[in-house]
Design an enzyme around this catalytic site. Sequence first.
Site, PDB file in Angstrom:
ATOM      1  CG  HIS A 119      -1.540  -0.961   1.416  1.00  0.00           C
ATOM      2  ND1 HIS A 119      -1.841  -1.969   2.753  1.00  0.00           N
ATOM      3  CD2 HIS A 119      -2.870  -1.560   0.650  1.00  0.00           C
ATOM      4  CE1 HIS A 119      -2.775  -2.799   2.144  1.00  0.00           C
ATOM      5  NE2 HIS A 119      -3.624  -2.493   1.065  1.00  0.00           N
ATOM      6  CD  GLU A 133       0.248  -5.218 -13.169  1.00  0.00           C
ATOM      7  OE1 GLU A 133       1.394  -5.810 -12.680  1.00  0.00           O
ATOM      8  OE2 GLU A 133       0.339  -4.538 -14.897  1.00  0.00           O
TER       9      GLU A 133
END
Length: 283
Positions: free
Chosen positions: A37, A150
């Site tokens: 993150h 992804e």
Amino acid sequence: MQIIKEKATLTEVISKLKSKDSSIGFVPTMGALHEGHLSLIRQAAAVCDVVVVSIFINPTQFDNAIDLDKYPRTLDSDIQKLEELNLNVIGFTPSAAELYSNNIQSEHFQFDGLEHKMEGKYRNGHFDGVGTVIKKLFEMVQPDKAFFGEKDYQQLQIIKKLVQCYQLPVEVIACPINREHNGLARSSRNERLIPKIRLEASFIHETLLKAKDKFGIESANQITQWVENEFKAHPYFKLEYFEIADSETLKPITNDVNGKLVRAFIAVYFEDIRLIDNIALNY
Ligand code: PAF
């Protein structure tokens, strides 16, 4: 750093930013923030004036009450991690009642069939939940650019489709998978693995790398069979699915690659902890 819990406050802050022509980056999360993150936030901050980070465990995208219940909740340390970044970040941490205006339900979407494949097949209603929350968040945050990892490749394709279908004025930026030292794709769920299993979980990425080596030499069916056998023999991890698919349509590839960009996708369980990963096979 500003932490906002209410939609009305967020709307005020966003309109002030827009009136100053500040560009807004957005990183939606469900908290339990990890390096994956933080790297999305850094990438957003490198190209946007302000980055809004939402921390919201979205109940409508869980098809499994135990998974929702056990999902790590670490708001205080999440906020500390955001502060330590020393970037121009706004935290948005609404309650479910606030975000859903007391009507916690999914909208129903059709994403050209993307929603029925892989994750959609095994997690009933999951992408309706993701689509619902992302559409709401995009409307609230009004970002210029939104950043997605992804690791959740199917989610990324679905969000691109959502943006296209509703003509939302946001650019979706795909960011490469962030991995732990042993290759395990970073995920908030990794926190639930005991250290021994977290180390052993390198097996997932290693298997994907071997599948990549085999691609072009063996057929998709042979590779799939090989992966299934590898997991049958594994003492800890249970394979839910392994699929070789077109990276855009997510339709399974049988034999003919025909210039398509192809990825392999995997979902694995250790006890009730579900881990996913994927890899580009020919690009
Ligand atoms: O990937 C996630 O963490 C979630 O699916 C998202 C995009 C924040 C939506 O709840």
